[in-house]
Design a protein around this motif. Structure first.
Motif, mmCIF file in Angstrom:
data_model
loop_
_atom_site.group_PDB
_atom_site.id
_atom_site.type_symbol
_atom_site.label_atom_id
_atom_site.label_comp_id
_atom_site.label_asym_id
_atom_site.label_seq_id
_atom_site.Cartn_x
_atom_site.Cartn_y
_atom_site.Cartn_z
ATOM 1 N N ALA A 183 8.368 -5.897 -4.914
ATOM 2 C CA ALA A 183 7.318 -5.289 -5.738
ATOM 3 C C ALA A 183 7.863 -4.116 -6.545
ATOM 4 O O ALA A 183 7.504 -3.931 -7.713
ATOM 5 N N ALA A 184 8.741 -3.319 -5.934
ATOM 6 C CA ALA A 184 9.302 -2.167 -6.654
ATOM 7 C C ALA A 184 10.135 -2.624 -7.839
ATOM 8 O O ALA A 184 10.046 -2.057 -8.937
ATOM 9 N N ARG A 185 10.924 -3.651 -7.631
ATOM 10 C CA ARG A 185 11.753 -4.133 -8.735
ATOM 11 C C ARG A 185 10.891 -4.680 -9.865
ATOM 12 O O ARG A 185 11.207 -4.484 -11.043
ATOM 13 N N ALA A 186 9.791 -5.331 -9.513
ATOM 14 C CA ALA A 186 8.879 -5.846 -10.538
ATOM 15 C C ALA A 186 8.250 -4.713 -11.342
ATOM 16 O O ALA A 186 7.838 -4.920 -12.486
ATOM 17 N N ALA B 239 0.837 -1.202 0.000
ATOM 18 C CA ALA B 239 0.000 0.000 0.000
ATOM 19 C C ALA B 239 0.872 1.252 0.000
ATOM 20 O O ALA B 239 0.569 2.233 -0.704
ATOM 21 N N ASP B 240 1.953 1.227 0.770
ATOM 22 C CA ASP B 240 2.862 2.383 0.802
ATOM 23 C C ASP B 240 3.535 2.578 -0.552
ATOM 24 O O ASP B 240 3.722 3.710 -1.007
ATOM 25 N N LEU B 241 3.897 1.482 -1.201
ATOM 26 C CA LEU B 241 4.527 1.578 -2.520
ATOM 27 C C LEU B 241 3.543 2.135 -3.542
ATOM 28 O O LEU B 241 3.905 2.981 -4.372
ATOM 29 N N ASP B 242 2.291 1.678 -3.481
ATOM 30 C CA ASP B 242 1.265 2.216 -4.376
ATOM 31 C C ASP B 242 1.091 3.710 -4.158
ATOM 32 O O ASP B 242 0.973 4.489 -5.113
ATOM 33 N N ARG B 243 1.085 4.120 -2.888
ATOM 34 C CA ARG B 243 0.890 5.529 -2.554
ATOM 35 C C ARG B 243 2.056 6.369 -3.080
ATOM 36 O O ARG B 243 1.861 7.489 -3.564
ATOM 37 N N ALA B 244 3.259 5.832 -2.987
ATOM 38 C CA ALA B 244 4.437 6.563 -3.463
ATOM 39 C C ALA B 244 4.460 6.653 -4.986
ATOM 40 O O ALA B 244 5.029 7.592 -5.546
ATOM 41 N N GLY B 245 3.884 5.657 -5.647
ATOM 42 C CA GLY B 245 3.801 5.687 -7.100
ATOM 43 C C GLY B 245 5.113 5.489 -7.814
ATOM 44 O O GLY B 245 5.283 5.919 -8.956
#
Length: 293
Positions: free
Chosen positions: A151-154, A120-126
């Protein structure tokens, strides 16, 4: 079950509680110094991490930070300094901290075990392709950090993983693996000590090299600082005076003509018009060195 190096007992800690205060503190300091030795073999990887940050920011992307607990605090400390030191807008350097602002006042251990929170935090950061992310975890196994990194690397983010345990999952998940093998802590498992000290210095090194790569450091001066308090206004004037080789009043006059921007003020103090100075800096990619003659 194998005990992680950060959970093992430090040999110098035997009988620590019985030592006189001065002796105990000397031992604690020596352990901190020893932890810094782990940075030496990590320098090549730290350099690659800095290069990834420069590439992201120069290309219009972002360089984010992520972590939980004490490792997250080290990342946050570095992240928060970037606007004032290097003039980077906060939205260019997002922070993903397990538990968010509430966790800064009272640390809750459970949030670092929540991969869903990480996503969720990664989604929020975009964050996405063209961006870079520094993920910090002493053990290299923190679920929050691992979920963010994977997830970020993907999503095409260039992920640097910084961990204090060799062979840990975070180092495997990252594109750029930075091992800071600080070993056992004087208080076993308390990675706010040697591990965190090494992490903070590593992050300092990365961010300074990012500042240099973007042209925001010249001869050891922060030439892209944002002067938003009296101390920094004074520092800006001193920097312009020193690098332009002019008296303080001329430096202050140049800063007034550039709206407080240090780099163009240095060129203005050397005789350039404000518009000319801005154009020259744009052409040099923000670097003063080619323009100083």
């Amino acid at each position: 079950m194998t005990i992680r190096s950060t959970e093992a007992r430090h040999p110098a800690a035997q009988g620590l509680h019985r030592q006189p205060a001065a002796q105990a503190m000397a031992l604690l300091l020596e352990a901190q110094r020893g932890a810094l030795a782990a940075l030496v073999p990590a320098i090549p990887a730290l350099g690659r991490a800095a290069e990834a940050g420069v590439a992201a920011l120069r290309g219009g992307g972002r360089m984010g930070y992520a972590g939980a607990g004490s490792s997250g605090l080290m990342a946050l400390a570095d992240c928060l300094e970037l606007p004032g030191t290097f003039g980077l807008a906060p939205d260019r350097t997002p922070m993903l901290f397990a538990g968010g602002p509430d966790a800064l006042l009272r640390m809750h251990g459970g949030v670092e075990d929540d991969p869903a929170l990480a996503l969720a935090d990664l989604d929020r950061a975009g964050l996405g392709r063209g961006d870079a992310l520094l993920v910090v975890s002493a053990s290299g196994t923190t679920p929050y950090a691992l979920a963010v990194a994977t997830a970020a690397r993907a999503r095409g983010v260039t992920v640097t993983g910084i961990a204090n345990v060799a062979g840990s999952a975070l180092l495997d998940a990252a594109e750029i693996a930075v091992l800071l093998d600080t070993g056992a802590e004087m208080v076993a498992g308390s990675t706010r000590m040697g591990a965190a000290t090494a992490q903070k210095v590593a992050l300092n090194m990365i961010s300074v090299m990012v500042g240099i790569g973007l042209g925001h450091v010249h001869d050891g001066q922060m030439v892209n600082l944002i002067a938003d308090n009296a101390k920094l206004v004074d520092r800006a004037a001193r920097i312009v005076a020193e690098l332009a080789g002019v008296p303080r009043p001329e430096a202050e006059a140049a800063l007034a003509r550039t709206g407080g921007a240090v780099k163009p003020a240095i060129l203005v103090a050397r005789g350039a018009a404000p518009d000319t100075a801005s154009d020259a800096l744009r052409d040099s990619g923000g670097h003063l060195a080619p323009l100083m003659g």
